[in-house]
Each structure stands twice: as C-alpha cells, then as structure tokens.
Motif scaffolding. Structure first.
Motif, PDB file in Angstrom:
ATOM      1  N   THR A 167     102.003  73.321  20.582  1.00  0.00           N
ATOM      2  CA  THR A 167     103.174  72.717  19.943  1.00  0.00           C
ATOM      3  C   THR A 167     103.375  73.294  18.550  1.00  0.00           C
ATOM      4  O   THR A 167     104.507  73.629  18.161  1.00  0.00           O
ATOM      5  N   ALA A 168     102.293  73.450  17.810  1.00  0.00           N
ATOM      6  CA  ALA A 168     102.369  74.021  16.460  1.00  0.00           C
ATOM      7  C   ALA A 168     102.924  75.444  16.502  1.00  0.00           C
ATOM      8  O   ALA A 168     103.784  75.821  15.691  1.00  0.00           O
ATOM      9  N   GLN A 169     102.444  76.241  17.461  1.00  0.00           N
ATOM     10  CA  GLN A 169     102.899  77.629  17.572  1.00  0.00           C
ATOM     11  C   GLN A 169     104.389  77.697  17.921  1.00  0.00           C
ATOM     12  O   GLN A 169     105.128  78.506  17.363  1.00  0.00           O
ATOM     13  N   ARG A 170     104.833  76.831  18.828  1.00  0.00           N
ATOM     14  CA  ARG A 170     106.232  76.877  19.271  1.00  0.00           C
ATOM     15  C   ARG A 170     107.192  76.386  18.198  1.00  0.00           C
ATOM     16  O   ARG A 170     108.346  76.820  18.133  1.00  0.00           O
ATOM     17  N   LEU A 171     106.712  75.468  17.345  1.00  0.00           N
ATOM     18  CA  LEU A 171     107.589  74.928  16.300  1.00  0.00           C
ATOM     19  C   LEU A 171     107.342  75.585  14.939  1.00  0.00           C
ATOM     20  O   LEU A 171     107.990  75.220  13.951  1.00  0.00           O
ATOM     21  N   PHE A 172     106.402  76.528  14.909  1.00  0.00           N
ATOM     22  CA  PHE A 172     106.066  77.250  13.671  1.00  0.00           C
ATOM     23  C   PHE A 172     105.630  76.300  12.560  1.00  0.00           C
ATOM     24  O   PHE A 172     106.091  76.386  11.404  1.00  0.00           O
ATOM     25  N   ILE A 173     104.763  75.362  12.924  1.00  0.00           N
ATOM     26  CA  ILE A 173     104.194  74.430  11.963  1.00  0.00           C
ATOM     27  C   ILE A 173     102.683  74.376  12.186  1.00  0.00           C
ATOM     28  O   ILE A 173     102.177  74.960  13.157  1.00  0.00           O
ATOM     29  N   SER A 174     101.960  73.734  11.307  1.00  0.00           N
ATOM     30  CA  SER A 174     100.503  73.659  11.445  1.00  0.00           C
ATOM     31  C   SER A 174     100.102  72.566  12.430  1.00  0.00           C
ATOM     32  O   SER A 174     100.881  71.643  12.712  1.00  0.00           O
ATOM     33  N   GLU A 175      98.874  72.682  12.940  1.00  0.00           N
ATOM     34  CA  GLU A 175      98.369  71.641  13.835  1.00  0.00           C
ATOM     35  C   GLU A 175      98.266  70.308  13.100  1.00  0.00           C
ATOM     36  O   GLU A 175      98.497  69.243  13.692  1.00  0.00           O
ATOM     37  N   ALA A 176      97.924  70.354  11.821  1.00  0.00           N
ATOM     38  CA  ALA A 176      97.830  69.121  11.033  1.00  0.00           C
ATOM     39  C   ALA A 176      99.190  68.417  10.974  1.00  0.00           C
ATOM     40  O   ALA A 176      99.267  67.189  11.064  1.00  0.00           O
ATOM     41  N   THR A 177     100.242  69.203  10.861  1.00  0.00           N
ATOM     42  CA  THR A 177     101.592  68.617  10.822  1.00  0.00           C
ATOM     43  C   THR A 177     101.947  68.007  12.170  1.00  0.00           C
ATOM     44  O   THR A 177     102.573  66.939  12.239  1.00  0.00           O
ATOM     45  N   VAL A 178     101.545  68.671  13.242  1.00  0.00           N
ATOM     46  CA  VAL A 178     101.786  68.130  14.583  1.00  0.00           C
ATOM     47  C   VAL A 178     101.090  66.774  14.720  1.00  0.00           C
ATOM     48  O   VAL A 178     101.678  65.808  15.217  1.00  0.00           O
ATOM     49  N   LYS A 179      99.833  66.700  14.252  1.00  0.00           N
ATOM     50  CA  LYS A 179      99.095  65.441  14.340  1.00  0.00           C
ATOM     51  C   LYS A 179      99.768  64.342  13.533  1.00  0.00           C
ATOM     52  O   LYS A 179      99.810  63.183  13.946  1.00  0.00           O
ATOM     53  N   THR A 180     100.304  64.712  12.375  1.00  0.00           N
ATOM     54  CA  THR A 180     101.024  63.731  11.546  1.00  0.00           C
ATOM     55  C   THR A 180     102.263  63.229  12.273  1.00  0.00           C
ATOM     56  O   THR A 180     102.541  62.018  12.294  1.00  0.00           O
ATOM     57  N   HIS A 181     103.005  64.157  12.876  1.00  0.00           N
ATOM     58  CA  HIS A 181     104.199  63.754  13.640  1.00  0.00           C
ATOM     59  C   HIS A 181     103.808  62.820  14.787  1.00  0.00           C
ATOM     60  O   HIS A 181     104.497  61.833  15.061  1.00  0.00           O
ATOM     61  N   LEU A 182     102.691  63.139  15.455  1.00  0.00           N
ATOM     62  CA  LEU A 182     102.242  62.297  16.572  1.00  0.00           C
ATOM     63  C   LEU A 182     101.903  60.889  16.098  1.00  0.00           C
ATOM     64  O   LEU A 182     102.239  59.896  16.758  1.00  0.00           O
ATOM     65  N   LEU A 183     101.251  60.781  14.948  1.00  0.00           N
ATOM     66  CA  LEU A 183     100.918  59.463  14.411  1.00  0.00           C
ATOM     67  C   LEU A 183     102.178  58.657  14.125  1.00  0.00           C
ATOM     68  O   LEU A 183     102.252  57.452  14.390  1.00  0.00           O
TER      69      LEU A 183
END
Length: 209
Positions: A167-183
């Motif tokens: 998800t991070a790679q496809r949206l060009f964001i960090s994994e940490a940001t993905v986890k924040t969005h998920l929370l």
C-alpha cells in the motif's frame, strides 16, 4: 376482527414453544406456523397468509436478515418483527435496512412483546430501548467520522489484499503513514482490525464489488 396471524421463526424448539404459549393466550392472535430457519419461513409464508413474522437472526441454512430482505420483496404485507439476543450494530442495522418493522431482544417482557406484535401489525416501528439508542447514535455520529480521500484509498487497497508495504509503495507514502491511516480508519469505523474494517467498508457502501 380477524386475529393477527403470526409465524414464529427460531432455530430453538424450546423458544418457539414458549412464544407459541405466550401468543396463543391472546384472543386477537393466532400462531399459523413455525419455522427453524429463514428458508423454511419463506416457504411457510408462501403457503399460508401471515400478518406478522417473529424472526430470529442467526439461524442455519438461511439467516434472518436474508429472509427479511426476501420477504420484503415478495410479501411486503407481512410485517417482520425481529426477536433476538443480539443488539450489535452488525445485527441491528442490516435487519432494519432489509425491511424489518421492529427489533426486540428476547428478554423483552411478555406484555411489551404482545404490544409490539400489535404495533407491527399496524405497520408501526417497534424498537427495544437499547436498539433505539444504537440507531440514534448512528444518526448523531459526527460528520468528521467520514473517511478522508486518502483513508478511502488505503481501505480500498487493504480490501484488495495489499500489505502495508504494498500500500505504501502504490500510494508513494511510508509504511508508518499507512499504519497511521489504518488507525484512523479503525477509529472512524469502530473496528479493531483489517478484516473488520473491510467488512464495515462494504456494509457502509464505501467499497463496491
């Protein structure tokens, strides 16, 4: 006046016997049949005129929500009064959306149940206090609980099976940001994990297909 024709649908024979005993003691009500699951209920309604269906939700073969939706389409004159032990959002909302006239819990006092059957027969909505409270909570939910555009993108990728890294790679964001969005997604959808978030997304119409 003709008695209210009631069909009892529950997968526990003891429960059906108890309900029959309560209803048949009333001069204005008549139990016209019983069913152990949704599919059997549909067959009963097709064969015998029914005014009110007392419907449990979680049953084998066909559950209550599916049966309610089918009855709503094929026999709209039959009012469905849900009588169950479950009052969670994932039980209440789908049942109401499928076309249930009312929603009661099995610990409802005898007199309230009888009043509810009569009210459902008149086409009036009947809700137990806890269920009414849940629905009011849904209506009053603040607008800021809506998912942002980015959160929707993350949820859609999760639904497609993407890992946090993908998800991070496809949206060009960090994994940490993905986890924040998920929370944030979990908090807004009132869930605790990825699978529940996806299920809630489909239920609320945020995901399609």
């Amino acid at each position: 006046m003709d008695p209210i024709r009631v069909l009892i649908v529950d997968d526990h024979p003891v429960v059906r016997d108890g309900l029959r005993g309560v209803l048949e003691g009333e001069p204005d009500m008549r139990v016209v049949g019983e069913a152990g699951h949704g599919a059997e209920a549909l067959a009963r309604v097709a064969a015998t005129p029914v005014d009110v269906v007392l419907m449990d939700l979680r049953m084998p073969v066909m559950g209550g929500v599916e049966a309610i939706g089918e009855l709503h389409r094929t026999t709209p004159g039959a009012r469905v009064l849900v009588l169950t032990t479950y009052d969670t959002d994932r039980d209440v909302l789908p049942a109401i959306e499928a076309g249930a006239t009312g929603y009661l819990l099995k610990d409802t006092p005898r007199e309230e149940l009888l009043r509810a059957v009569r009210a459902a027969h008149r086409g009036e909505a009947v809700l137990s206090p806890t269920v009414a409270g849940r629905l009011m909570g849904q209506v009053r939910a603040p607008a800021q609980d809506a998912l942002s555009a980015r959160e929707l993108e993350v949820l859609r990728l999760v639904a497609e099976g993407s890992t946090n890294r993908e998800t991070a790679q496809r949206l060009f964001i960090s994994e940490a940001t993905v986890k924040t969005h998920l929370l944030h997604i979990y908090a807004k959808l009132a869930v605790r994990d990825r699978a529940s978030a996806v299920a809630a997304g489909y239920q609320r119409g945020l995901l399609t297909g």
